[in-house]
Design an enzyme around this catalytic site. Structure first.
Site, short mmCIF file in Angstrom:
data_model
loop_
_atom_site.label_atom_id
_atom_site.label_comp_id
_atom_site.label_asym_id
_atom_site.label_seq_id
_atom_site.Cartn_x
_atom_site.Cartn_y
_atom_site.Cartn_z
N LYS A 183 27.51 39.66 45.47
CA LYS A 183 28.18 38.94 46.56
C LYS A 183 27.26 38.83 47.79
O LYS A 183 26.19 39.43 47.82
CB LYS A 183 29.51 39.64 46.90
CG LYS A 183 30.44 39.79 45.70
CD LYS A 183 30.90 38.45 45.12
CE LYS A 183 31.29 38.52 43.67
NZ LYS A 183 32.60 38.99 43.33
C1 LIG Z 1 33.70 39.26 42.27
C2 LIG Z 1 35.02 38.60 42.28
C3 LIG Z 1 36.21 39.32 42.28
C4 LIG Z 1 36.28 40.80 42.06
O1 LIG Z 1 35.56 41.56 42.95
P1 LIG Z 1 35.27 43.09 42.61
O2 LIG Z 1 34.84 43.66 43.93
O3 LIG Z 1 34.20 43.11 41.59
O4 LIG Z 1 36.53 43.70 42.13
C5 LIG Z 1 37.40 38.64 42.43
N1 LIG Z 1 37.43 37.30 42.52
C6 LIG Z 1 36.31 36.56 42.49
C7 LIG Z 1 36.42 35.07 42.64
C8 LIG Z 1 35.07 37.19 42.34
O5 LIG Z 1 33.96 36.43 42.27
#
Ligand SMILES: *Cc1c(COP(=O)(O)O)cnc(C)c1O
Length: 385
Positions: A183
């Protein structure tokens, strides 16, 4: 050909970041503590939300949010199928029914008019996703949800730093951010629930730490009251200070990271304007600031004469990594075989699911790296003509 492998994503840390983690380890307090409290404050100030609760992941945030909203058997939750699987999984695990709505073919966002035809008297929640770093069109979605009295939780996993009509995603309503390593900013693993509803945030805070009537770390006590008791059964989703200190440092550089992402994305865009087989996503038409979480393209499989998976494999042979965000949820094994979802239900989602790939995009990349990707893409396309 490029000599070393270019991954599609790579987190960026400085020596000072590594030092800061070391300082937490040496301090003797490594679980949820002063850094987690500060991280919540600073992230809240950055997005402009009233309050923020840090947790171990965005998925954990969605889990406690569904619990707080008492989502269960007989309830329907509306969400796109073009997203990560976590929300749909949690809806199913809660005993509720996921209702998938199709997305816009070129922004991959859900739209208020399609949402409106999916709402029933059983709808208990709507989860729009801000896709790839651009914002969903919140105004009509918010007014639809408010008009029907349905809560809204924005999946902001791609949207750290994203703005919608001059306002940060997270500033209003309830949003859940992710700090997974790919992210825009990372804590290793981590997430944040932002909300302007203090009562809801209190429940999130309690549910993420055993359901105790106190937080994992109390600033006054410099620890946790040992007399605390369970108000309602909760989970164990608190973020450690080891992670939170990284989050604070990443947040301080988030705007710089996103600026670099934007510059690289513009280079891709320019280069692919002359490559008709490669179709980037379209910018939404309303005012926004894009955080460029991902640079997604769709392969025109007919023109290219190969499918997307072959194309990704050919890129990899040329030392270029790529990602797939995402395979449509309703076409995955469990959702097909156990829940009975079928191809044909969501045409735009399916069209994209067969064609999308995410090209390398991270702050440490150089314009030369972008050039290597573009060259490799052109080579792969030329090899099949
Ligand atoms: C990465 C992601 C998540 C989940 O995030 P985590 O921190 O890994 O639980 C949820 N929704 C989207 C669209 C994502 O890209």
């Amino acid at each position: 050909m490029r000599k070393d492998f270019l991954p599609f994503s790579k987190p960026e840390f400085s020596e000072a970041d590594i030092q800061a983690v070391g300082d937490v380890l040496r301090s003797g307090w490594i679980t949820t503590g002063p850094h987690a409290a500060k991280f919540e404050e600073e992230f809240g100030a950055y997005t402009g939300c009233k309050g923020a609760v840090a947790l171990v992941s965005a998925t954990a945030g969605m889990h406690v949010a569904l619990t707080a909203l008492k989502i269960g058997p007989g309830d329907e939750v509306i969400t796109p199928a073009m997203t990560w699987v976590s929300t749909a999984n949690l809806i199913v695990l809660a005993g509720a029914t996921p209702v998938f709505v199709d997305v816009d073919r070129d922004t991959l966002m859900i739209l208020a008019d399609r949402l409106s035809s999916a709402v029933t008297e059983k709808t208990k929640l709507i989860v729009p996703v801000h896709y790839a770093g651009a914002p969903a069109d919140l105004a009509p979605i918010r007014s639809l949800a408010a008009g029907r009295g349905i809560p809204l939780i924005e999946d902001a996993a791609h949207a750290a730093g994203t703005e919608y009509r001059g306002e940060k995603v997270g500033a209003r309503g309830t949003s859940i951010f992710s700090f997974h390593p790919i992210k825009n900013m990372t804590t290793g693993e981590g997430g944040m629930v932002c909300s302007d509803d203090p009562a809801f945030l209190d429940r999130i805070r309690r549910l993420k730490f055993h359901g105790l009537g106190v937080d994992a770390f109390d600033r006054q006590m410099q620890g946790r009251s040992p007399q605390a008791e369970v108000i309602e059964p909760g989970y164990k989703y608190n973020l450690t200070d080891i992670a939170a200190v990284l989050g604070r440092r990443q947040l301080a550089r988030l705007d710089e990271f996103n600026r670099r992402r934007t510059e690289l994305a513009m280079l891709y865009r320019e280069a692919f304007a002359a490559v008709p087989e490669v179709i980037p996503l379209r910018d939404p038409p309303y005012p926004h600031r894009h955080a460029w979480h991902l640079f997604i393209v769709r392969l025109d499989v007919d023109r290219a004469g190969m499918d997307r998976d072959t194309f990704m494999g050919e890129l990899k042979k040329r030392n270029i990594g790529s990602g797939l965000h995402f395979r449509a949820i309703h076409l995955q094994k469990y959702f097909r075989e156990t829940l009975g979802f079928k191809r044909g239900l969501l045409p735009n989602t399916e069209w994209n699911s067969d064609r999308i790939l995410s090209l390398p995009l991270f702050p440490g990349m150089t314009p030369e790296d972008v050039g290597d990707v573009v060259t490799a893409v052109k080579e792969v396309l030329a090899s099949r003509k």
